[in-house]
Scaffold this active site. Sequence first.
Site, PDB file in Angstrom:
ATOM      1  N   HIS A 160       0.872  -1.197   0.000  1.00 45.05           N
ATOM      2  CA  HIS A 160       0.000   0.000   0.000  1.00 45.05           C
ATOM      3  C   HIS A 160       0.898   1.232   0.000  1.00 45.05           C
ATOM      4  O   HIS A 160       1.420   1.615   1.037  1.00 45.05           O
ATOM      5  CB  HIS A 160      -0.893   0.024   1.242  1.00 45.05           C
ATOM      6  CG  HIS A 160      -1.765  -1.192   1.392  1.00 45.05           C
ATOM      7  ND1 HIS A 160      -3.053  -1.237   0.919  1.00 45.05           N
ATOM      8  CD2 HIS A 160      -1.539  -2.409   1.951  1.00 45.05           C
ATOM      9  CE1 HIS A 160      -3.588  -2.429   1.188  1.00 45.05           C
ATOM     10  NE2 HIS A 160      -2.678  -3.161   1.815  1.00 45.05           N
ATOM     11  N   ASN A 175      -6.708   0.464  -2.454  1.00 43.86           N
ATOM     12  CA  ASN A 175      -7.503   1.159  -1.419  1.00 43.86           C
ATOM     13  C   ASN A 175      -6.856   2.477  -1.014  1.00 43.86           C
ATOM     14  O   ASN A 175      -6.729   2.807   0.155  1.00 43.86           O
ATOM     15  CB  ASN A 175      -7.711   0.261  -0.188  1.00 43.86           C
ATOM     16  CG  ASN A 175      -6.417  -0.082   0.521  1.00 43.86           C
ATOM     17  OD1 ASN A 175      -5.367  -0.185  -0.103  1.00 43.86           O
ATOM     18  ND2 ASN A 175      -6.474  -0.272   1.824  1.00 43.86           N
ATOM     19  N   HIS A 227      -8.865 -10.156  -0.510  1.00 41.14           N
ATOM     20  CA  HIS A 227      -8.769 -10.039   0.944  1.00 41.14           C
ATOM     21  C   HIS A 227      -9.921 -10.858   1.497  1.00 41.14           C
ATOM     22  O   HIS A 227     -11.093 -10.479   1.363  1.00 41.14           O
ATOM     23  CB  HIS A 227      -8.866  -8.572   1.378  1.00 41.14           C
ATOM     24  CG  HIS A 227      -8.858  -8.400   2.872  1.00 41.14           C
ATOM     25  ND1 HIS A 227      -7.931  -7.624   3.527  1.00 41.14           N
ATOM     26  CD2 HIS A 227      -9.655  -8.916   3.847  1.00 41.14           C
ATOM     27  CE1 HIS A 227      -8.157  -7.678   4.840  1.00 41.14           C
ATOM     28  NE2 HIS A 227      -9.206  -8.442   5.051  1.00 41.14           N
ATOM     29  N   ASP A 270       2.532  -6.983   2.676  1.00 41.28           N
ATOM     30  CA  ASP A 270       1.366  -6.191   3.078  1.00 41.28           C
ATOM     31  C   ASP A 270       1.833  -4.913   3.783  1.00 41.28           C
ATOM     32  O   ASP A 270       1.342  -4.562   4.859  1.00 41.28           O
ATOM     33  CB  ASP A 270       0.388  -6.978   3.964  1.00 41.28           C
ATOM     34  CG  ASP A 270      -0.933  -6.231   4.151  1.00 41.28           C
ATOM     35  OD1 ASP A 270      -1.132  -5.195   3.481  1.00 41.28           O
ATOM     36  OD2 ASP A 270      -1.764  -6.674   4.970  1.00 41.28           O
ATOM     37  N   HIS A 299       1.053   3.632   8.304  1.00 42.84           N
ATOM     38  CA  HIS A 299       0.280   4.721   8.910  1.00 42.84           C
ATOM     39  C   HIS A 299       1.260   5.570   9.708  1.00 42.84           C
ATOM     40  O   HIS A 299       2.422   5.190   9.859  1.00 42.84           O
ATOM     41  CB  HIS A 299      -0.807   4.145   9.824  1.00 42.84           C
ATOM     42  CG  HIS A 299      -1.785   3.260   9.111  1.00 42.84           C
ATOM     43  ND1 HIS A 299      -2.773   3.755   8.294  1.00 42.84           N
ATOM     44  CD2 HIS A 299      -1.907   1.912   9.062  1.00 42.84           C
ATOM     45  CE1 HIS A 299      -3.475   2.754   7.793  1.00 42.84           C
ATOM     46  NE2 HIS A 299      -2.962   1.613   8.228  1.00 42.84           N
TER      47      HIS A 299
END
Length: 419
Positions: A56, A88, A165, A286, A290
Amino acid sequence: MLLKNCRIVSSSKIIMADILIEGEKIKEVGVGLRGDEIFNLRGKLVIPGVIDLHVHMRDFSQKYKEDFTSGSKAALAGGVTTFVDMPNSSPPVIDAKTFRRRLEEAGRKSLIDFGINFGVVTDNSRFLKDIRPSFCKIYMDGTLGEIDDETLRNAIRRCPKTAVHAEDINVIKENIEKFKGKEVSDFHLKIRGPEAEEKAIKKIASLTASLNKSVHICHISLRKSLEYLNENVTCEVTPHHLLLTNKELKEKGGIAKTNPPLRSQSDTNALMGALKNRRIDIVASDHAPHLEDEKEDEVSAPPGIPNLDIMLKLFLTLVNKKVLTLSDIVRTMCENPARLLGLKKGEIKKDNYADLVILDLEKESKIEVEEFYSKAKYSPFEGWRTKGCPEVVFIRGEIAFEDEDFIVKRGYGKWIGGM
Ligand code: NCD
Ligand code: ZN
Ligand code: ZN
């Protein structure tokens, strides 16, 4: 360029040979090769560049968490030469226009090669004729909104490649209802209990069988999930689901919060066994960055762990501990991902792109989050001692990373869809 005396690792063996590179590709692998610009590696280990199918990179409106430059630096320093980006983002990649914008953004900013995924939502399959995603990504946990069975079925049937997922949204919703307002500990573990993953994987496995289509299942976390796999299904495991348990979640709180949640020791043991006996095909990071601040409060912390900087180091440490072999690493992080994407990468052989990682298997270090190139300066692996690291990384014939220095610039990375 000629790399002499390399110990070249493949999924089946380690051989001593020279690697002749011409332009972006490997011209020959063999003994006693001739060429100019000679580097004598004196028996150093060389593996193919790692291909990470699950990253991500955030960017767009969440570039404060990560952008293609910071994320690809973390990847490159960690021996990753190709990544596949998840849809996403904010806004999500669910239409052709945003897909193209994502491609453009990554092309401008990434130091390493990349693929872009497309998110499946109701009624968006019409965009597929105009774009070439690495995978269509299906979130059964409602990350991109709920999808009905019809959409799920059609996506598996129509998309050239799908990745899933696998956590069932209805189970999650029932659990939220059940525990709402109650003082329960381990709220996250309870909401996303094992039954959510089991139900989703069972459903996918039976759909693949009835449609005779293959599907890639992301981040499996349970011993039980292994029972439902069939020959139409490939699957991946993350470093954290292999190496950490819900004990760490209790100790470290938000920092160890991820989806699916960390499970038990019995699960990690089963996953490690399945990786070794090839029931699990792929290791992927993965990488879900954050900000450290966002992770402080366990209840409100967004799920996700940043792994790109350290994934290969963690696995080389397992090699030194004799838990895994270098061939296990090459099979699950290079060869199988390349095969799944249909890339001329992942194996050190004639005509493949010269993506190489020279290893130092002896170098010891400690995981320090301040040293991450990722913007996400936290890790449930902080303080772990590692042995083994990438030393020099080549991408398409160029030295891209050496002595902690980035030799290639942002924008060097190419879209794998155009290769
Ligand atoms: C991912 C994220 O943060 O985007 N989080 C996570 O816990 N794994 C989403 C995902 O992979 O489901
Ligand atoms: Zn996921
Ligand atoms: Zn993810």
